[in-house]
Design a protein around this motif. Structure first.
Motif, PDB file in Angstrom:
ATOM      1  N   ASP A  20       0.872  -1.169   0.000  1.00 38.75           N
ATOM      2  CA  ASP A  20       0.000   0.000   0.000  1.00 38.75           C
ATOM      3  C   ASP A  20       0.906   1.214   0.000  1.00 38.75           C
ATOM      4  O   ASP A  20       1.982   1.192   0.609  1.00 38.75           O
ATOM      5  CB  ASP A  20      -0.879   0.025   1.260  1.00 38.75           C
ATOM      6  CG  ASP A  20      -1.709  -1.236   1.410  1.00 38.75           C
ATOM      7  OD1 ASP A  20      -2.279  -1.688   0.416  1.00 38.75           O
ATOM      8  OD2 ASP A  20      -1.768  -1.774   2.532  1.00 38.75           O
ATOM      9  N   TRP A  21       0.480   2.261  -0.682  1.00 39.20           N
ATOM     10  CA  TRP A  21       1.316   3.455  -0.745  1.00 39.20           C
ATOM     11  C   TRP A  21       0.414   4.673  -0.874  1.00 39.20           C
ATOM     12  O   TRP A  21      -0.578   4.646  -1.606  1.00 39.20           O
ATOM     13  CB  TRP A  21       2.264   3.364  -1.931  1.00 39.20           C
ATOM     14  CG  TRP A  21       3.187   4.520  -2.041  1.00 39.20           C
ATOM     15  CD1 TRP A  21       4.340   4.718  -1.357  1.00 39.20           C
ATOM     16  CD2 TRP A  21       3.028   5.661  -2.884  1.00 39.20           C
ATOM     17  NE1 TRP A  21       4.916   5.909  -1.720  1.00 39.20           N
ATOM     18  CE2 TRP A  21       4.109   6.506  -2.667  1.00 39.20           C
ATOM     19  CE3 TRP A  21       2.045   6.042  -3.805  1.00 39.20           C
ATOM     20  CZ2 TRP A  21       4.271   7.713  -3.326  1.00 39.20           C
ATOM     21  CZ3 TRP A  21       2.198   7.241  -4.460  1.00 39.20           C
ATOM     22  CH2 TRP A  21       3.303   8.063  -4.216  1.00 39.20           C
ATOM     23  N   ALA A  22       0.750   5.715  -0.139  1.00 37.43           N
ATOM     24  CA  ALA A  22       0.005   6.977  -0.220  1.00 37.43           C
ATOM     25  C   ALA A  22       0.997   8.102  -0.498  1.00 37.43           C
ATOM     26  O   ALA A  22       1.998   8.233   0.205  1.00 37.43           O
ATOM     27  CB  ALA A  22      -0.753   7.241   1.075  1.00 37.43           C
ATOM     28  N   PRO A  23       0.739   8.919  -1.520  1.00 40.20           N
ATOM     29  CA  PRO A  23       1.675   9.993  -1.849  1.00 40.20           C
ATOM     30  C   PRO A  23       1.615  11.137  -0.843  1.00 40.20           C
ATOM     31  O   PRO A  23       0.540  11.532  -0.404  1.00 40.20           O
ATOM     32  CB  PRO A  23       1.205  10.465  -3.226  1.00 40.20           C
ATOM     33  CG  PRO A  23      -0.234  10.098  -3.284  1.00 40.20           C
ATOM     34  CD  PRO A  23      -0.383   8.858  -2.448  1.00 40.20           C
ATOM     35  N   ALA A  24       2.765  11.644  -0.499  1.00 45.16           N
ATOM     36  CA  ALA A  24       2.840  12.856   0.325  1.00 45.16           C
ATOM     37  C   ALA A  24       2.484  14.041  -0.569  1.00 45.16           C
ATOM     38  O   ALA A  24       2.804  14.031  -1.768  1.00 45.16           O
ATOM     39  CB  ALA A  24       4.244  13.012   0.904  1.00 45.16           C
ATOM     40  N   PRO A  25       1.832  15.058  -0.043  1.00 51.55           N
ATOM     41  CA  PRO A  25       1.420  16.211  -0.858  1.00 51.55           C
ATOM     42  C   PRO A  25       2.564  16.854  -1.629  1.00 51.55           C
ATOM     43  O   PRO A  25       2.384  17.297  -2.764  1.00 51.55           O
ATOM     44  CB  PRO A  25       0.832  17.183   0.165  1.00 51.55           C
ATOM     45  CG  PRO A  25       0.436  16.337   1.321  1.00 51.55           C
ATOM     46  CD  PRO A  25       1.394  15.172   1.341  1.00 51.55           C
ATOM     47  N   GLU A  26       3.748  16.876  -1.056  1.00 45.05           N
ATOM     48  CA  GLU A  26       4.877  17.519  -1.740  1.00 45.05           C
ATOM     49  C   GLU A  26       5.391  16.709  -2.934  1.00 45.05           C
ATOM     50  O   GLU A  26       6.238  17.189  -3.698  1.00 45.05           O
ATOM     51  CB  GLU A  26       6.022  17.830  -0.769  1.00 45.05           C
ATOM     52  CG  GLU A  26       6.579  16.656  -0.034  1.00 45.05           C
ATOM     53  CD  GLU A  26       5.878  16.344   1.287  1.00 45.05           C
ATOM     54  OE1 GLU A  26       6.468  15.607   2.085  1.00 45.05           O
ATOM     55  OE2 GLU A  26       4.747  16.818   1.528  1.00 45.05           O
ATOM     56  N   LEU A  27       4.875  15.498  -3.134  1.00 47.27           N
ATOM     57  CA  LEU A  27       5.279  14.683  -4.276  1.00 47.27           C
ATOM     58  C   LEU A  27       4.366  14.881  -5.488  1.00 47.27           C
ATOM     59  O   LEU A  27       4.609  14.314  -6.541  1.00 47.27           O
ATOM     60  CB  LEU A  27       5.292  13.198  -3.885  1.00 47.27           C
ATOM     61  CG  LEU A  27       6.245  12.812  -2.763  1.00 47.27           C
ATOM     62  CD1 LEU A  27       6.097  11.346  -2.424  1.00 47.27           C
ATOM     63  CD2 LEU A  27       7.677  13.142  -3.139  1.00 47.27           C
ATOM     64  N   LEU A  28       3.321  15.680  -5.331  1.00 43.60           N
ATOM     65  CA  LEU A  28       2.353  15.876  -6.410  1.00 43.60           C
ATOM     66  C   LEU A  28       2.743  17.062  -7.290  1.00 43.60           C
ATOM     67  O   LEU A  28       3.410  17.997  -6.846  1.00 43.60           O
ATOM     68  CB  LEU A  28       0.963  16.108  -5.825  1.00 43.60           C
ATOM     69  CG  LEU A  28       0.420  14.976  -4.952  1.00 43.60           C
ATOM     70  CD1 LEU A  28      -0.887  15.394  -4.300  1.00 43.60           C
ATOM     71  CD2 LEU A  28       0.249  13.699  -5.753  1.00 43.60           C
ATOM     72  N   ASN A  29       2.307  17.015  -8.543  1.00 42.02           N
ATOM     73  CA  ASN A  29       2.473  18.154  -9.445  1.00 42.02           C
ATOM     74  C   ASN A  29       1.565  19.289  -8.977  1.00 42.02           C
ATOM     75  O   ASN A  29       0.681  19.092  -8.138  1.00 42.02           O
ATOM     76  CB  ASN A  29       2.103  17.753 -10.873  1.00 42.02           C
ATOM     77  CG  ASN A  29       3.099  16.787 -11.467  1.00 42.02           C
ATOM     78  OD1 ASN A  29       4.304  16.955 -11.318  1.00 42.02           O
ATOM     79  ND2 ASN A  29       2.599  15.771 -12.151  1.00 42.02           N
ATOM     80  N   SER A  30       1.759  20.459  -9.537  1.00 43.23           N
ATOM     81  CA  SER A  30       0.976  21.637  -9.114  1.00 43.23           C
ATOM     82  C   SER A  30      -0.523  21.462  -9.342  1.00 43.23           C
ATOM     83  O   SER A  30      -1.330  22.090  -8.660  1.00 43.23           O
ATOM     84  CB  SER A  30       1.482  22.894  -9.824  1.00 43.23           C
ATOM     85  OG  SER A  30       1.353  22.741 -11.226  1.00 43.23           O
ATOM     86  N   SER A  33      -1.792  16.120  -9.595  1.00 44.48           N
ATOM     87  CA  SER A  33      -1.554  14.797 -10.184  1.00 44.48           C
ATOM     88  C   SER A  33      -0.216  14.245  -9.725  1.00 44.48           C
ATOM     89  O   SER A  33       0.673  14.980  -9.298  1.00 44.48           O
ATOM     90  CB  SER A  33      -1.589  14.888 -11.715  1.00 44.48           C
ATOM     91  OG  SER A  33      -0.528  15.699 -12.187  1.00 44.48           O
ATOM     92  N   LEU A  34      -0.093  12.944  -9.825  1.00 46.25           N
ATOM     93  CA  LEU A  34       1.132  12.256  -9.440  1.00 46.25           C
ATOM     94  C   LEU A  34       2.064  12.169 -10.645  1.00 46.25           C
ATOM     95  O   LEU A  34       1.648  11.753 -11.729  1.00 46.25           O
ATOM     96  CB  LEU A  34       0.803  10.862  -8.925  1.00 46.25           C
ATOM     97  CG  LEU A  34       1.912  10.029  -8.330  1.00 46.25           C
ATOM     98  CD1 LEU A  34       2.586  10.760  -7.173  1.00 46.25           C
ATOM     99  CD2 LEU A  34       1.368   8.705  -7.839  1.00 46.25           C
ATOM    100  N   PHE A  35       3.303  12.597 -10.488  1.00 46.89           N
ATOM    101  CA  PHE A  35       4.310  12.566 -11.542  1.00 46.89           C
ATOM    102  C   PHE A  35       4.484  11.126 -12.036  1.00 46.89           C
ATOM    103  O   PHE A  35       4.693  10.207 -11.245  1.00 46.89           O
ATOM    104  CB  PHE A  35       5.618  13.130 -10.980  1.00 46.89           C
ATOM    105  CG  PHE A  35       6.800  13.027 -11.881  1.00 46.89           C
ATOM    106  CD1 PHE A  35       6.779  13.573 -13.158  1.00 46.89           C
ATOM    107  CD2 PHE A  35       7.952  12.401 -11.460  1.00 46.89           C
ATOM    108  CE1 PHE A  35       7.877  13.493 -13.987  1.00 46.89           C
ATOM    109  CE2 PHE A  35       9.065  12.314 -12.280  1.00 46.89           C
ATOM    110  CZ  PHE A  35       9.024  12.854 -13.552  1.00 46.89           C
ATOM    111  N   GLY A  36       4.377  10.922 -13.357  1.00 45.50           N
ATOM    112  CA  GLY A  36       4.474   9.584 -13.940  1.00 45.50           C
ATOM    113  C   GLY A  36       5.792   8.894 -13.654  1.00 45.50           C
ATOM    114  O   GLY A  36       5.849   7.671 -13.502  1.00 45.50           O
TER     115      GLY A  36
END
Length: 127
Positions: A20-30, A33-36
């Protein structure tokens, strides 16, 4: 793994892993979206972990190709990642992974091949 925040496994067995994995907000694009490329890093990790469950203790392996197919845009939602070995030969493992949101929606698929060689063997490229 710590720098990239890829996380660890939830469970595994011979030929498969789940995480299971959850992205941290600072890992998202502006745009949220999640960077490919990040999905690709998660894929390489998950596929390698699945392969690792099948590699003999006297051997090492390397990813020799990686393919990621993006189905939907990833956002700030948790992901279920499952990877499994789908084919093996003496020197090659083929692995596949699915990336799903917590509602079960598929957002990406990945596949890779892992070249297996005894410790100390030179790589095919001669390096």
């Amino acid at each position: 793994m710590e720098t990239l925040r890829l996380g660890t496994l939830r469970e595994w067995g011979e030929g498969w892993i789940k995480k299971d994995w959850a992205p941290a907000p600072e890992l998202l694009n502006s745009d949220g979206s999640l960077f490919g490329g990040y999905i690709a890093a998660l894929a390489d990790q998950a596929l390698a972990f699945a392969a690792m469950t099948m590699v003999p203790p006297d051997a090492a392996f390397r990813t020799i190709n990686l393919h990621v197919n993006f189905i939907r845009v990833g956002r700030a939602h948790p992901l279920w990642i499952e990877a499994r070995v789908v084919a093996t030969t003496q020197r090659l493992l083929t692995v596949r992974a699915d990336f799903r949101r917590d509602d079960g929606t598929l957002i990406a698929e990945a596949s890779a091949q892992q070249l297996v060689a005894p410790f100390g063997a030179r790589a095919e490229s001669g390096q």
